[in-house]
Structures are given as structure tokens and as C-alpha cells.
Design an enzyme around this catalytic site. Sequence first.
Site, PDB file in Angstrom:
ATOM      1  N   TYR A 270     -12.501 -10.647  25.675  1.00  0.00           N
ATOM      2  CA  TYR A 270     -12.634  -9.412  24.900  1.00  0.00           C
ATOM      3  C   TYR A 270     -11.555  -8.404  25.287  1.00  0.00           C
ATOM      4  O   TYR A 270     -11.214  -8.236  26.462  1.00  0.00           O
ATOM      5  CB  TYR A 270     -14.026  -8.778  25.112  1.00  0.00           C
ATOM      6  CG  TYR A 270     -14.191  -7.479  24.336  1.00  0.00           C
ATOM      7  CD1 TYR A 270     -14.612  -7.490  23.012  1.00  0.00           C
ATOM      8  CD2 TYR A 270     -13.877  -6.250  24.910  1.00  0.00           C
ATOM      9  CE1 TYR A 270     -14.726  -6.307  22.289  1.00  0.00           C
ATOM     10  CE2 TYR A 270     -13.983  -5.061  24.192  1.00  0.00           C
ATOM     11  CZ  TYR A 270     -14.409  -5.101  22.878  1.00  0.00           C
ATOM     12  OH  TYR A 270     -14.516  -3.942  22.160  1.00  0.00           O
TER      13      TYR A 270
ATOM     14  N   THR B  15       1.322 -20.020 -21.926  1.00  0.00           N
ATOM     15  CA  THR B  15       2.020 -20.310 -20.668  1.00  0.00           C
ATOM     16  C   THR B  15       3.221 -19.375 -20.692  1.00  0.00           C
ATOM     17  O   THR B  15       3.784 -19.113 -21.772  1.00  0.00           O
ATOM     18  CB  THR B  15       2.482 -21.783 -20.567  1.00  0.00           C
ATOM     19  OG1 THR B  15       3.391 -22.055 -21.629  1.00  0.00           O
ATOM     20  CG2 THR B  15       1.320 -22.755 -20.642  1.00  0.00           C
ATOM     21  N   HIS B  16       3.589 -18.852 -19.561  1.00  0.00           N
ATOM     22  CA  HIS B  16       4.665 -17.841 -19.482  1.00  0.00           C
ATOM     23  C   HIS B  16       4.350 -16.618 -20.348  1.00  0.00           C
ATOM     24  O   HIS B  16       5.260 -15.930 -20.800  1.00  0.00           O
ATOM     25  CB  HIS B  16       6.023 -18.415 -19.910  1.00  0.00           C
ATOM     26  CG  HIS B  16       6.336 -19.740 -19.291  1.00  0.00           C
ATOM     27  ND1 HIS B  16       6.985 -19.873 -18.096  1.00  0.00           N
ATOM     28  CD2 HIS B  16       6.044 -21.002 -19.717  1.00  0.00           C
ATOM     29  CE1 HIS B  16       7.117 -21.169 -17.803  1.00  0.00           C
ATOM     30  NE2 HIS B  16       6.533 -21.876 -18.771  1.00  0.00           N
TER      31      HIS B  16
ATOM     32  N   LYS C 160      -7.431   7.920 -26.614  1.00  0.00           N
ATOM     33  CA  LYS C 160      -7.412   6.894 -25.569  1.00  0.00           C
ATOM     34  C   LYS C 160      -8.789   6.347 -25.190  1.00  0.00           C
ATOM     35  O   LYS C 160      -9.775   7.061 -25.177  1.00  0.00           O
ATOM     36  CB  LYS C 160      -6.756   7.453 -24.293  1.00  0.00           C
ATOM     37  CG  LYS C 160      -5.278   7.731 -24.402  1.00  0.00           C
ATOM     38  CD  LYS C 160      -4.437   6.501 -24.722  1.00  0.00           C
ATOM     39  CE  LYS C 160      -4.281   5.612 -23.521  1.00  0.00           C
ATOM     40  NZ  LYS C 160      -3.530   6.273 -22.449  1.00  0.00           N
TER      41      LYS C 160
ATOM     42  N   GLU D 240      -8.637  -1.833 -14.081  1.00  0.00           N
ATOM     43  CA  GLU D 240      -7.432  -1.401 -13.351  1.00  0.00           C
ATOM     44  C   GLU D 240      -7.756  -1.118 -11.880  1.00  0.00           C
ATOM     45  O   GLU D 240      -6.980  -1.450 -10.980  1.00  0.00           O
ATOM     46  CB  GLU D 240      -6.838  -0.149 -14.002  1.00  0.00           C
ATOM     47  CG  GLU D 240      -6.203  -0.443 -15.358  1.00  0.00           C
ATOM     48  CD  GLU D 240      -5.870   0.833 -16.109  1.00  0.00           C
ATOM     49  OE1 GLU D 240      -5.158   1.690 -15.566  1.00  0.00           O
ATOM     50  OE2 GLU D 240      -6.338   0.981 -17.250  1.00  0.00           O
TER      51      GLU D 240
ATOM     52  N   SER E 116      -8.949  10.011 -21.978  1.00  0.00           N
ATOM     53  CA  SER E 116      -7.843  10.725 -21.341  1.00  0.00           C
ATOM     54  C   SER E 116      -8.123  12.216 -21.401  1.00  0.00           C
ATOM     55  O   SER E 116      -8.837  12.690 -22.275  1.00  0.00           O
ATOM     56  CB  SER E 116      -6.556  10.381 -22.088  1.00  0.00           C
ATOM     57  OG  SER E 116      -5.658  11.467 -22.057  1.00  0.00           O
TER      58      SER E 116
ATOM     59  N   SER F   6     -16.895   4.058  18.538  1.00  0.00           N
ATOM     60  CA  SER F   6     -16.969   3.298  17.282  1.00  0.00           C
ATOM     61  C   SER F   6     -18.266   3.577  16.532  1.00  0.00           C
ATOM     62  O   SER F   6     -18.560   2.950  15.523  1.00  0.00           O
ATOM     63  CB  SER F   6     -16.840   1.798  17.573  1.00  0.00           C
ATOM     64  OG  SER F   6     -17.800   1.394  18.520  1.00  0.00           O
TER      65      SER F   6
ATOM     66  N   GLN G 254     -12.345  -3.916  18.594  1.00  0.00           N
ATOM     67  CA  GLN G 254     -13.177  -2.908  17.929  1.00  0.00           C
ATOM     68  C   GLN G 254     -12.616  -2.606  16.527  1.00  0.00           C
ATOM     69  O   GLN G 254     -13.346  -2.146  15.652  1.00  0.00           O
ATOM     70  CB  GLN G 254     -13.218  -1.639  18.787  1.00  0.00           C
ATOM     71  CG  GLN G 254     -14.094  -0.545  18.238  1.00  0.00           C
ATOM     72  CD  GLN G 254     -14.410   0.505  19.282  1.00  0.00           C
ATOM     73  OE1 GLN G 254     -15.180   0.274  20.209  1.00  0.00           O
ATOM     74  NE2 GLN G 254     -13.809   1.664  19.149  1.00  0.00           N
TER      75      GLN G 254
HETATM   76  N1  ARG Z   1     -17.699  -0.857  20.493  1.00  0.00           N
HETATM   77  C1  ARG Z   1     -17.228  -2.075  21.007  1.00  0.00           C
HETATM   78  C2  ARG Z   1     -16.592  -2.925  19.914  1.00  0.00           C
HETATM   79  O1  ARG Z   1     -16.813  -2.644  18.802  1.00  0.00           O
HETATM   80  C3  ARG Z   1     -18.326  -2.848  21.646  1.00  0.00           C
HETATM   81  C4  ARG Z   1     -17.914  -3.776  22.716  1.00  0.00           C
HETATM   82  C5  ARG Z   1     -17.469  -3.028  23.908  1.00  0.00           C
HETATM   83  N2  ARG Z   1     -17.188  -3.868  25.002  1.00  0.00           N
HETATM   84  C6  ARG Z   1     -16.431  -3.450  26.018  1.00  0.00           C
HETATM   85  N3  ARG Z   1     -16.244  -4.274  26.975  1.00  0.00           N
HETATM   86  N4  ARG Z   1     -15.915  -2.260  26.027  1.00  0.00           N
HETATM   87  O2  ARG Z   1     -15.875  -3.846  20.161  1.00  0.00           O
END
Ligand code: ARG
Length: 460
Positions: free
Chosen positions: A317, A155-156, A283, A290, A277, A23, A322
Site C-alpha cells: 500500500y 461506410t465512410h 432550434k 451531445e 436555444s 479522504s 487513495q
Molecule cells: N484513506 C485511505 C485510502 O483511501 C485508507 C487507507 C489508509 N491506509 C494507510 N496505511 N494510510 O487509501
Amino acid sequence: MDKMWAGRFSKALNTDADGFNSSIAFDCRMYKQDIKGSMAHAAMLGACGVITESESAQIIEGLQGILDDIDSGALAIDMNAEDIHMFVEAELTKRLGDVGKKLHTGRSRNDQVAVDLRLCMRDEADEIKRLLLKLISAVNSKAAEYADAVMPGYTHLQRAQPVTFGHYLSAYSMMLIRDVTRIEDAVKRMNVSPLGCAALAGTTYPIDREMTASALGFDGITMNSLDGVSDRDYCVELLSCIASIMMHLSRFSEEIILWQSWEFKFIELDDGFTTGSSIMPQKKNPDMAELVRGKTGRVYGDLIAMLTVLKGIPLAYNKDMQEDKEAVFDAVDTVKKCLSVFAPMVETMKAIPENMLSAAKKGFINATDLADYLVGKGLPFRTAYKTVGQTVGFCLKNGKTLEDLSLDEYHAFAREFDCDLYDAIDIKNCVEKRVSAGGTGKSAVKAELAYVSDFLKKYS
Ligand code: ARG
């Protein structure tokens, strides 16, 4: 590079799996929060006697050095690291040797990432709030500038009753004010520390969670360690705050796009916030508005992605979590970009009050006022409403407006009509008379503008 956890394994992680698992590409943006969190943890470990005061001081100094070096560019974050937590710890150990290896005592990456993300979201919430306040200030100034500019209210998307552009814009100020307070509410719940929840069950070390919490500016600690490491409600809440901001910006954008069109021509956006444009020389396109409208969709997607990631994961966890970061980072970055371009776009836009007024004069926008006029002459509202309906029908058949009819023509519908009716249906008077609190009359709008200014003053 060997993984920290390599001891238990007989084989290295598959290369593709390694990349898939990593990550660092997106959590590297939390390096400051990660290091600050580690410094607080190290200070606490020292104070509680889990490590010596000297070890604690060395670790803090080492972390400060890493922070300074990343900030200055002297140290590049290694994109081969698994995540920012592993990178910082490995770098610390590289610099300090065995002492660096003591930092992770009494904590886990699970509480570490939870604390980093809360710190990061708290900072981002603050920045979004700052940008929102800037936008509210721009909208309120525009509203004051055009407090007297009469336009049709719809309205509408059908012409309904006359309002002023100042009143109209103030409606957006109110929405954006709610967005600010919504963020503040979310931050209140977000601002508790999960540090010390460790992997999921707490720790056997005599740690002081309150100490790290207050060092990091949290208002308290999460009360259950399983919840502390697996709660991402604060991401959902911030994402929904951001989705609501985007929804408001998108509605505002839609109006700006309509108003800028030749069909309305109520406003002229500044050249700096429009594009041309590649083929049609005439334009002038409202691309910024947008894009904001378009980006609202991706932010809604981020919110749904976050909710969906969470909905099936058991405590505590799981690696699914992640996936939280890219969703919140994308939403945060998107809303910041949108707000940054929106405020100056509003600031520089010019209204065209003549066009607004002439549109307000069409479409029998004063018909309610004519009915109210008859009520003033003693008719029950429903009778008055029906009489005016018939009068409007007559006008439509004969290509006339209410202002065009003579008193004689009016008398065919009700004897109660008198020559003061023309004043009663004068568009500017119609606006002026709507002095009920929150209405479009001058005194009411003045109070609305003052309400917004007072709100802004609290933050200045
Ligand atoms: N990179 C992990 C995340 O973003 C960190 C936590 C990792 N914990 C674990 N037990 N592998 O969630």
C-alpha cells in the site's frame, strides 16, 4: 481531534496537510460497505476466539447502530475525520468504550479499504448492469418497431447499401450485450476478499479469511497478502468496462445527433430529451446525446488516471492509492447518469421512415445488387462490378438513377440485362434478399431481435 496514531508523534499534523491527507469527503459514500466489512470481521474474531463472543456481539450491535443512525440521518459523518474507516471506528469506541478498540485487531486500514472498495465496486457494477439491460430492452423494442424501415447503410459516411433501421439499432444491442458480459467477467475477478491481508504481511492472529469472505458474498480470498492490499486491477477493469460502454453510447449519440439534424431528419427526438436555444427560436437541440458524447472524454480520463496512479508504486500500500476512489466514483456516477437518460431518450424517439427511404433511394445504394444480378446471369463478379461502375458513371453524367434507365440504355453496357433487373434493384427487394445470418433481411433481423430478447430473459 487527536489522530489514532498520535502516540508516536510529538506534534499535530499541519492543518493544510491534514485536509490534503483526508479522504472522508469522497470515501464517506462507502460507509455501508465499511460497516458491513467490520461486522464480518468482528463476527470472525469472535468465532476464532481472538475476542470473546460477547465482545464480538457488542461490536456488531454497535456497528449496526451506527449504520442505522447514518441511514436515518441521526448521525452525521464528521468531515473532520481522516477517512470513513477512522470515523466509524472512533464512533464505535465513543459508543462502546474499550470494547470498540478491539475491532481493529488482526486487520489494517489497508485491507479494510481494499475490501470496502471491492464491495462498493461490486454493487456499482450490478447497478450499471441493470441500467444497461434497461437500455438494451429499449433499443430492442425500437428495433422491432422499425424492423421494416429501410434506410441507407453507410461506410465512410457515404451511402453504401440499404439496411433497415431495425437492423441498424440491433447493432447497438449487440455492443451493449458485450458490455454486460464484460462487466460480468470483471466482477468474477473482482469478487475475492482481501480482508485479513492486514497491513501487507498477514497477521499472527488465528483468523479465518474464508469466513469473512463468504459472509461478505465473495467467491474466495486473495491468495497473496501483498497483492491483496495493493491490487486495484479490478478498478482498472471496471473503468475499462465503463469506458467501453461510454464509447458505445458516444457512437450512438453521434448518430442520433446526425439523424436529428435537418440534413438527415431520420428521427425526431422527444421534446423531453431536447433543448431550445436562448436566441434562435427554431432550434431543437440534441443536448443529451451531445453531453453523453462529451462525458465520454472524462471517463477515458478516469481510466488513464487510474492506470497512471498505479504504474509506479512499489508494493504494497502507498497513499497514492487513495486517488483510486475519485476516479472510479466519477466514472461510475457518469455512466449511470448517461445510461439513465439514454434509455428513455431512445424509448421516446420516433423514426421518420419516409425520409430514411427517400435517402436510401439516392446515391446508387443498389449498385451492388445490380452487379449481383449480372452474376446471376452468368458474369464473373469482377466483370459485373466493372459494368455496373460504367452504368453508374453514365447515370451521373446524365443526371439519372439506375431505376431511370431504359432496358435499351442498359443494353449498351451488357446484353445480359433483362426487364427483371428493375425488381432486382428495387430497394425493398435489395434489403429482403440479404437473409444471410446477421444480415439486414427480414428473417435475419427477426433472429437478431430474438437473440436480444432471449439474452434479456436470462436476467428477468
Ligand atoms: N484513506 C485511505 C485510502 O483511501 C485508507 C487507507 C489508509 N491506509 C494507510 N496505511 N494510510 O487509501
